[in-house]
Motif scaffolding. Structure first.
Motif, PDB file in Angstrom:
ATOM      1  N   MET A   1      19.089  46.045  62.423  1.00  0.00           N
ATOM      2  CA  MET A   1      20.366  46.450  61.836  1.00  0.00           C
ATOM      3  C   MET A   1      20.199  46.634  60.331  1.00  0.00           C
ATOM      4  SD  MET A   1      23.939  44.409  61.964  1.00  0.00           S
ATOM      5  CE  MET A   1      23.523  43.252  60.705  1.00  0.00           C
ATOM      6  N   ARG A   3      21.800  47.252  56.389  1.00  0.00           N
ATOM      7  CA  ARG A   3      22.892  46.650  55.630  1.00  0.00           C
ATOM      8  C   ARG A   3      24.213  47.370  55.839  1.00  0.00           C
ATOM      9  NH1 ARG A   3      18.982  46.782  52.035  1.00  0.00           N
ATOM     10  NH2 ARG A   3      19.803  48.721  51.237  1.00  0.00           N
ATOM     11  N   SER A   4      24.134  48.685  55.981  1.00  0.00           N
ATOM     12  CA  SER A   4      25.368  49.461  55.961  1.00  0.00           C
ATOM     13  C   SER A   4      26.309  49.068  57.089  1.00  0.00           C
ATOM     14  CB  SER A   4      25.051  50.952  56.032  1.00  0.00           C
ATOM     15  OG  SER A   4      24.412  51.204  57.265  1.00  0.00           O
ATOM     16  N   VAL A   5      25.801  48.369  58.106  1.00  0.00           N
ATOM     17  CA  VAL A   5      26.680  47.962  59.200  1.00  0.00           C
ATOM     18  C   VAL A   5      27.656  46.886  58.732  1.00  0.00           C
ATOM     19  CG1 VAL A   5      26.743  46.976  61.495  1.00  0.00           C
ATOM     20  CG2 VAL A   5      24.968  48.599  60.887  1.00  0.00           C
ATOM     21  N   LEU A   6      27.215  46.112  57.730  1.00  0.00           N
ATOM     22  CA  LEU A   6      28.057  45.018  57.261  1.00  0.00           C
ATOM     23  C   LEU A   6      29.199  45.496  56.376  1.00  0.00           C
ATOM     24  CD1 LEU A   6      25.439  42.271  56.470  1.00  0.00           C
ATOM     25  CD2 LEU A   6      27.165  42.241  58.254  1.00  0.00           C
ATOM     26  N   TYR A   7      29.062  46.678  55.820  1.00  0.00           N
ATOM     27  CA  TYR A   7      30.147  47.191  54.996  1.00  0.00           C
ATOM     28  C   TYR A   7      30.159  48.713  55.084  1.00  0.00           C
ATOM     29  CZ  TYR A   7      26.048  46.803  51.970  1.00  0.00           C
ATOM     30  OH  TYR A   7      24.792  46.803  51.481  1.00  0.00           O
ATOM     31  N   ASP A   8      31.353  49.299  54.927  1.00  0.00           N
ATOM     32  CA  ASP A   8      31.464  50.754  54.978  1.00  0.00           C
ATOM     33  C   ASP A   8      30.708  51.386  53.830  1.00  0.00           C
ATOM     34  OD1 ASP A   8      33.255  51.312  57.167  1.00  0.00           O
ATOM     35  OD2 ASP A   8      34.683  50.083  56.040  1.00  0.00           O
ATOM     36  N   ILE A  18      31.747  47.546  43.289  1.00  0.00           N
ATOM     37  CA  ILE A  18      30.331  47.183  43.337  1.00  0.00           C
ATOM     38  C   ILE A  18      29.713  47.299  41.950  1.00  0.00           C
ATOM     39  CG2 ILE A  18      28.070  47.981  44.168  1.00  0.00           C
ATOM     40  CD1 ILE A  18      29.410  48.569  46.829  1.00  0.00           C
ATOM     41  N   ALA A  21      30.778  44.335  39.984  1.00  0.00           N
ATOM     42  CA  ALA A  21      30.039  43.162  40.442  1.00  0.00           C
ATOM     43  C   ALA A  21      28.585  43.227  39.968  1.00  0.00           C
ATOM     44  CB  ALA A  21      30.088  43.057  41.963  1.00  0.00           C
ATOM     45  N   SER A  22      27.998  44.437  40.020  1.00  0.00           N
ATOM     46  CA  SER A  22      26.608  44.596  39.593  1.00  0.00           C
ATOM     47  C   SER A  22      26.446  44.231  38.127  1.00  0.00           C
ATOM     48  CB  SER A  22      26.140  46.045  39.791  1.00  0.00           C
ATOM     49  OG  SER A  22      26.139  46.351  41.156  1.00  0.00           O
ATOM     50  N   ALA A  25      26.832  40.538  37.729  1.00  0.00           N
ATOM     51  CA  ALA A  25      25.646  39.835  38.205  1.00  0.00           C
ATOM     52  C   ALA A  25      24.491  40.022  37.224  1.00  0.00           C
ATOM     53  CB  ALA A  25      25.251  40.344  39.589  1.00  0.00           C
ATOM     54  N   LEU A  29      22.459  37.202  35.155  1.00  0.00           N
ATOM     55  CA  LEU A  29      20.999  37.081  35.249  1.00  0.00           C
ATOM     56  C   LEU A  29      20.362  37.115  33.874  1.00  0.00           C
ATOM     57  CD1 LEU A  29      20.070  39.285  38.324  1.00  0.00           C
ATOM     58  CD2 LEU A  29      19.975  36.803  38.091  1.00  0.00           C
ATOM     59  N   TYR A 255       0.497  39.417  48.294  1.00  0.00           N
ATOM     60  CA  TYR A 255       1.431  40.531  48.436  1.00  0.00           C
ATOM     61  C   TYR A 255       0.692  41.751  48.987  1.00  0.00           C
ATOM     62  CZ  TYR A 255       4.778  44.172  47.167  1.00  0.00           C
ATOM     63  OH  TYR A 255       5.636  45.230  47.212  1.00  0.00           O
TER      64      TYR A 255
END
Lengths: 273, 311, 216
Positions: A1, A3-8, A18, A21-22, A25, A29, A255
């Motif tokens: 799944m 990410r886009s499934v969790l939000y439109d 967003i 919020a960015s 955030a 930081l 890595y």
């Protein structure tokens, strides 16, 4: 799944939110980073003499320091490669025994596997280091680490291989039987190569685990990368800077190995498709 | 359907796998060469050359005969003990213990370049001797009865005493008796004599034990502990490398004879080592060994203590 | 094997010490890991970046180095604490990265229709995550979390090698190195101690996986 499934897919208002919020955030930081930098600065962690032996080729200690670290890295890689090779060989043997051996024998193998899986690697290494010499097995330090790492990882690898063998479609072994191959031949020429190939990503990932665990060698004074770092610190008194460099080396190598696993995985599934 | 695992047509199997096989072989050969070129934890030492005996002879079957015959020796020492045994950035181990090891080896006709130094932290010394990982141990190793049950000691080659080290600005700790009233956290090394001794003066909950002294020094510097206790010479070395941040209380409250640990019951080897120490003391090599190492931060040069009986 | 029976109390104390450390780390790492997983699936790019960087750095770094940084790096910048605190904190930070990945894969295992339905009835990102996706992810997440927990219990032995006293591994140090008891029985005892914890935990995990398969 994804990410886009969790939000439109955000609309104009959502995008604005967003963005806010960015920015918030990011500001937090940057603020945290600034606090950390100030903390380092007030404690004199940016003093030149703590950094230049590591990064400035003109520093008197630079050549000696990197010769130490380079040798340490070589010891780390040697231990990891040896442990990986031995674990692969033993892992295949254990997996094949577990699949084909008679019932009672198989139970014995399962018992050993379960016990070894439950033993912390650090204890396996110390066990080898402290117990083997009392029975006359005096080995270079390297081998106690290799033995300890192999004890655990061969069992893990055997599980990976076994899962791979069990996942090979049944038609393969039927076809092999139809061709008149014996059970052993079927395993060796038909099942194992396919299992090995499909499990290659998982096997490569196990190398990361082994690489990380070689640093336990520092506790039995095997001079791998970390131990060499401790030797540097006792002369230069720059723990933060030296740990940073050593951690960076480990993270970079692991890595890249991790990326290799992902790449191989992608190629394999592309071929399957 | 493409059957997985049979990519014969798509991959030129022969040339590719042959090349790969060659590569794997070469890589394995490289690794094996590395392993056998001895990438263990050893280190070579440098320092003043000492009079190496020219091909001495020993009674057959003795440790001396075996080592002289082999022409090389493995010595356990500390790698983190300034002035006694410290591994530097150049990868070489230096200090008084290292010099003593050279004096003994010289008596066996073994040059310092043929000595392999192996790190033996306090908790590993008896094991290293018993398991034969080392031929002898010179590692600020206090002689006591408990250890005598496990190994034998030659020497002592030095008389140390337990002392306390604090931060320069600390004035509340004035001696072992003041530790409890100051509620001080005291650091030492697990499995060492000082760690046992300090229990007489401090509650167990205030004792912090690490595996090496360098961690104690770090802990003192950062304030995790208030005092470090162990033999005075060890503290001298730590104080020396602290750049003046630490000071010693200067009231040794024990007598700690440092011995050379060997296999239990190897009386001939013990006597041989004692002869070498006596000879070095007479001809000045003992004093020179001290002055070139620990003597740099100590005011007086010690004389060789009265040697114990070998048993 | 007399060493084991003679020192049963010491071994039992060590076992309890290990359980205590692991209990603390389990709770703390679970919280931190869930938090990080939330970051990694969030619509806010900087938070996603934090989650990704954290997981990449920590998962590729040996636990030993994480512990050294905590115990001997932090005091350099004036952050002091007891040795055990640093040990627990280091193990928590390390384990949280693996918890994060387990939780993230659990979120991925929840049927996409569930999240879509949550959005359809107008739930926000955090509401649909909290009320719809995470409760269901919990079941899918238990087996991988169980593996992380078992790995964490085994990793706690490194704390003992590191010098944190009072846990199972340090018992071997006390008996073998300090008291000179023979190595084989001493270490066998420690191994048995870990197996007492690990094997039931493994069986529990197996049962959980079976039940999960059955409910699907």
């Amino acid at each position: 799944m994804n990410r886009s499934v969790l939000y439109d897919a955000p609309g104009p208002r959502g995008r604005r939110r967003i963005l806010v919020a960015s920015v918030a955030a990011a500001l937090i930081l940057v603020g945290l980073a600034a606090l950390a930098v100030r903390r380092l600065a007030t404690n004199g962690q940016f003093a030149g003499e703590k950094w230049s032996p590591l990064f400035d080729p003109n520093d008197v200690n630079f050549p000696d320091l990197w010769r130490l670290l380079g040798g340490g890295l070589l010891h780390t890689l040697t231990a990891a490669v040896l442990a990986m090779s031995l674990s692969l060989v033993l892992g295949v043997l254990i997996a094949m025994t577990r699949i084909s051996a008679s019932r009672w024998y198989r139970w014995a193998v399962v018992g050993v596997v379960e016990i070894l899986r439950g033993v912390p690697v650090v204890i396996a290494i110390f066990f080898a280091y402290q117990v083997l010499p009392t029975y006359g097995f005096r080995l270079p330090l390297l081998w106690y680490i290799v033995i300890g790492l192999t004890a655990y990882n061969s069992v893990v690898i055997s599980e990976i291989i076994r899962a791979g063998i069990l996942a090979v479609p049944r038609g393969q072994s039927d076809a092999a039987a139809a061709l008149g191959l014996t059970r052993g031949q079927t395993q060796r020429f038909i099942l194992l190569p396919q299992a090995f190939r499909s499990m290659l990503p998982a096997l490569i990932s196990q190398l990361v685990v082994i690489l990380k665990d070689t640093s336990i060698g520092a506790f039995i004074s095997y001079e791998e990368l970390l131990r060499r770092g401790l030797i540097i610190i006792q002369t230069l008194r720059n723990p933060i800077q030296t740990y940073l460099v050593i951690a960076a080396i480990f993270v970079l190598i692991n890595y890249l190995v991790g990326r290799l696993a992902i790449y191989v995985e992608a190629r394999l599934s592309a071929r399957r498709a | 359907m493409q059957v997985q695992g049979f990519p014969a047509q798509r991959y030129p199997l022969q040339s590719n796998s042959l090349r790969r096989r060659w590569f794997v072989t070469a890589a394995l050969a490289g690794v094996i060469a590395l392993v056998f070129s001895g990438c263990g934890g050893g280190g070579k030492a440098t320092g003043t050359p000492v009079g190496v005996q020219n091909k001495p002879t020993f009674a057959a079957g003795t440790t001396m005969a075996r080592l002289a015959e082999a022409g090389k020796v493995t010595v356990g020492t500390k790698f983190d003990q300034p002035l006694f045994g410290l591994k530097g950035l150049d990868g070489k181990v230096t200090g008084f213990d290292v010099e003593i090891a050279k004096i003994i080896s010289a008596g066996l006709g073994i040059n310092e370049s043929a000595i392999t130094f192996v790190e033996t932290p306090s908790s590993q010394r008896e094991g290293a001797i018993q398991q034969g990982k080392v031929d002898f141990v010179v590692a600020t190793y206090t002689i006591n009865d408990k250890r005598r049950q496990l190994v034998s000691f030659a020497g002592p080659y030095y008389q140390a005493g337990q002392d306390i080290m604090v931060k320069k600005e600390n004035t509340t700790i004035t001696g072992p008796e003041s530790l409890r009233t100051a509620k001080a956290k005291v650091c030492s090394v697990s499995g060492s004599t000082p760690a046992e001794k300090i229990k007489e003066y401090v509650d167990a909950s205030n004792i912090v034990l690490f595996d090496v002294y360098s961690k104690c020094a770090d802990a003192l510097r950062t304030g995790q502990v208030d005092a470090v206790t162990t033999d005075n010479v060890v503290l001298l070395g730590l104080a020396d490398s602290s750049g003046g941040a630490f000071k010693l209380i200067g009231k040794p409250f024990t007598v700690e004879p440092y011995g050379i640990g060997i296999k239990k019951g190897d009386i001939a080897f013990c006597q041989f080592i004692n002869e070498q120490l006596t000879a070095a003391s007479t001809d000045g090599r003992y004093a020179k060994a001290w002055e070139s190492t620990a003597g740099k931060v100590a005011r007086t040069t010690p004389t060789l203590p009265t040697l114990g009986a070998c048993s | 094997m007399g060493v084991i029976t003679d020192n049963l109390g010491l071994y039992a104390d060590g076992l309890l010490g290990t359980l205590e450390i692991c209990g603390l780390v389990a709770v703390a790492a679970l919280l931190l890991g869930i938090f990080l997983a939330g970051f990694r699936v969030s619509p806010v790019p900087p938070l996603r970046a934090v989650g990704t960087v954290y997981v990449t750095l920590v998962r590729n770094c040996p636990l030993t180095i994480v512990l050294f940084v905590f115990a001997f790096g932090l005091p350099e910048v004036g952050i002091n604490g007891a040795y055990i605190t640093f040990g627990v904190a280091g193990l928590t930070v390390y384990t949280a990265a693996f918890v994060c990945e387990a939780v993230r894969s659990g979120i991925g295992a929840v049927d996409a229709g569930q999240a879509e339905a949550a959005r359809a009835i107008g739930l926000t990102f955090s509401q649909s995550l909290r009320l719809v996706v995470l409760p269901q992810a919990l079941w899918a997440v238990l087996p991988p979390l169980g593996s992380v927990a078992i790995a964490m219990i085994k990793n706690s032995a490194i704390l003992g090698a590191f010098g944190v006293g009072g846990e199972l591994y340090s018992v071997a140090n006390t008996l073998n190195s300090a008291r000179g008891e023979p190595a084989l029985p001493v270490y066998t005892g420690v191994v048995i101690g870990y197996l007492i914890i690990i094997i039931p935990a493994g069986l529990l995990l197996l049962m959980m996986e079976k039940r999960l398969k059955a409910t699907r």
